[in-house]
Write a protein that holds these residues in place. Structure first.
Motif, mmCIF file in Angstrom:
data_model
loop_
_atom_site.group_PDB
_atom_site.id
_atom_site.type_symbol
_atom_site.label_atom_id
_atom_site.label_comp_id
_atom_site.label_asym_id
_atom_site.label_seq_id
_atom_site.Cartn_x
_atom_site.Cartn_y
_atom_site.Cartn_z
ATOM 1 N N SER A 1 -8.292 -6.932 -2.006
ATOM 2 C CA SER A 1 -6.889 -6.614 -1.751
ATOM 3 C C SER A 1 -5.983 -7.677 -2.373
ATOM 4 O O SER A 1 -4.829 -7.407 -2.709
ATOM 5 C CB SER A 1 -6.630 -6.524 -0.251
ATOM 6 O OG SER A 1 -6.992 -7.739 0.386
ATOM 7 N N ARG A 2 -6.553 -8.862 -2.507
ATOM 8 C CA ARG A 2 -5.768 -9.973 -3.045
ATOM 9 C C ARG A 2 -6.723 -10.912 -3.767
ATOM 10 O O ARG A 2 -7.811 -11.184 -3.271
ATOM 11 C CB ARG A 2 -5.097 -10.692 -1.880
ATOM 12 C CG ARG A 2 -4.044 -11.694 -2.220
ATOM 13 C CD ARG A 2 -3.455 -12.279 -0.945
ATOM 14 N NE ARG A 2 -2.656 -11.298 -0.228
ATOM 15 C CZ ARG A 2 -1.341 -11.160 -0.369
ATOM 16 N NH1 ARG A 2 -0.690 -11.900 -1.223
ATOM 17 N NH2 ARG A 2 -0.686 -10.256 0.337
ATOM 18 N N PRO B 1 -4.770 1.106 -1.630
ATOM 19 C CA PRO B 1 -3.840 0.162 -1.002
ATOM 20 C C PRO B 1 -3.322 -0.909 -1.947
ATOM 21 O O PRO B 1 -2.423 -1.660 -1.592
ATOM 22 C CB PRO B 1 -4.664 -0.459 0.123
ATOM 23 C CG PRO B 1 -6.069 -0.354 -0.357
ATOM 24 C CD PRO B 1 -6.159 0.914 -1.158
ATOM 25 N N SER C 1 -10.112 3.420 -1.468
ATOM 26 C CA SER C 1 -10.106 1.999 -1.140
ATOM 27 C C SER C 1 -10.096 1.171 -2.410
ATOM 28 O O SER C 1 -10.541 1.629 -3.474
ATOM 29 C CB SER C 1 -11.334 1.646 -0.294
ATOM 30 O OG SER C 1 -12.510 1.702 -1.080
ATOM 31 N N GLN C 2 -9.580 -0.041 -2.293
ATOM 32 C CA GLN C 2 -9.582 -0.984 -3.404
ATOM 33 C C GLN C 2 -10.119 -2.314 -2.902
ATOM 34 O O GLN C 2 -9.880 -2.725 -1.760
ATOM 35 C CB GLN C 2 -8.171 -1.209 -3.951
ATOM 36 C CG GLN C 2 -7.727 -0.181 -4.962
ATOM 37 C CD GLN C 2 -6.381 -0.496 -5.559
ATOM 38 O OE1 GLN C 2 -5.425 0.237 -5.338
ATOM 39 N NE2 GLN C 2 -6.290 -1.583 -6.340
ATOM 40 N N HIS C 3 -10.824 -2.993 -3.812
ATOM 41 C CA HIS C 3 -11.354 -4.298 -3.448
ATOM 42 C C HIS C 3 -11.336 -5.196 -4.673
ATOM 43 O O HIS C 3 -11.754 -4.779 -5.758
ATOM 44 C CB HIS C 3 -12.794 -4.164 -2.934
ATOM 45 C CG HIS C 3 -13.408 -5.480 -2.593
ATOM 46 N ND1 HIS C 3 -13.149 -6.169 -1.426
ATOM 47 C CD2 HIS C 3 -14.236 -6.282 -3.310
ATOM 48 C CE1 HIS C 3 -13.809 -7.304 -1.433
ATOM 49 N NE2 HIS C 3 -14.482 -7.398 -2.562
ATOM 50 N N GLY D 1 0.807 -1.203 0.000
ATOM 51 C CA GLY D 1 0.000 0.000 0.000
ATOM 52 C C GLY D 1 0.842 1.255 0.000
ATOM 53 O O GLY D 1 1.907 1.324 0.615
ATOM 54 N N THR E 1 -4.100 -3.986 -5.183
ATOM 55 C CA THR E 1 -4.678 -5.332 -5.322
ATOM 56 C C THR E 1 -3.623 -6.241 -5.922
ATOM 57 O O THR E 1 -3.092 -5.947 -7.000
ATOM 58 C CB THR E 1 -5.912 -5.311 -6.252
ATOM 59 O OG1 THR E 1 -6.935 -4.518 -5.668
ATOM 60 C CG2 THR E 1 -6.424 -6.725 -6.497
#
Lengths: 109, 118
Positions: free
Chosen positions: B9-10, B111, B5-7, A42, B113
């Motif tokens: 993360s993995r 953050p 935000s990101q979605h 991040g 992905t």
């Protein structure tokens, strides 16, 4: 030659030391960013500068527009400061960010 | 400060499937969103720039049919990796600019992905 050069590439310091990371650029810019990237990936934006100096806690960033140079200083360094620090400039011509290759900082207790 | 935000993360997916990554600005209106890709130990590489309601502008060498970008609103952009292959495995980061906190147009980063294609 890269448009944004950082030095050093790697830096190891002892806890409590004063740290300086340098950034030089060769293009016209509208702003310069200092970013922090932790091992998880991040990215946190630390500073955005277009002139002078900014301070946030133990971090200080300066920029000299005439010399096309910026520095990031960390006072009283701590192991939690260990990360990659990236200098990025916003091109005045394209308005896009141009990234340096980063400085890997390791602060040892 | 402003948050992006990101979605997810993995994500791990099989070769040939498509994966969608969401990027949201949580407390400001993002006039422009950027998608970056980062390979290990390398810096960020800009893939595309998108403005709300407009088609994305892709950087040279980035396949627009493979990396579909939709900037549906001032708070949401999505990146879809279509027919993913192992070489698409990478860390994808979105970033947004907009007027946050009434001060200036700063660029805020998500953050990231991590995509792994098996």
């Amino acid at each position: 030659k890269n448009e944004v050069e950082q030095s050093p590439q790697n830096l190891t310091a002892q806890e409590g030391e004063f740290i300086t990371i340098n950034c030089s650029y060769s293009v016209g810019i509208s702003a310069l960013h200092w970013l922090q990237q932790h091992p998880g990936g991040g990215i946190v934006s630390l500073f955005m500068l277009s002139s002078g100096k900014k301070k946030h806690g133990r971090l200080i960033a300066t920029i000299n527009i005439q010399e096309k140079h910026s520095s990031l200083h960390i006072t009283a360094s701590h192991p939690r400061d260990s990360a990659v620090y990236i200098c990025a400039v916003r091109s005045g011509a394209t308005n896009k960010l141009i990234f340096g290759t980063g400085t890997l900082l390791a602060v040892q207790p | 400060g402003a948050v992006v935000s990101q979605h997810p993360s993995r994500v791990i997916c099989k070769s040939g499937t498509s994966v969608k990554i969401e990027c949201r600005s949580l407390d400001f209106q993002a006039t422009t969103m950027f998608w970056y890709r980062q390979f290990p130990k390398q810096s960020l590489m800009l893939m595309a720039t998108s403005n709300e309601g407009s088609k994305a502008t892709y950087e040279q060498g980035v396949e627009k049919d493979k990396f579909l970008i939709n900037h549906a609103s001032l708070t949401l952009s999505t990146l879809t990796v279509t027919s993913a292959h192992p070489e698409d495995s990478s860390f994808y980061i979105c970033s947004a600019t907009g007027l946050a906190g009434g001060s200036s147009y700063e660029q805020y980063f998500g953050p990231g992905t991590r995509l792994t294609v098996t």
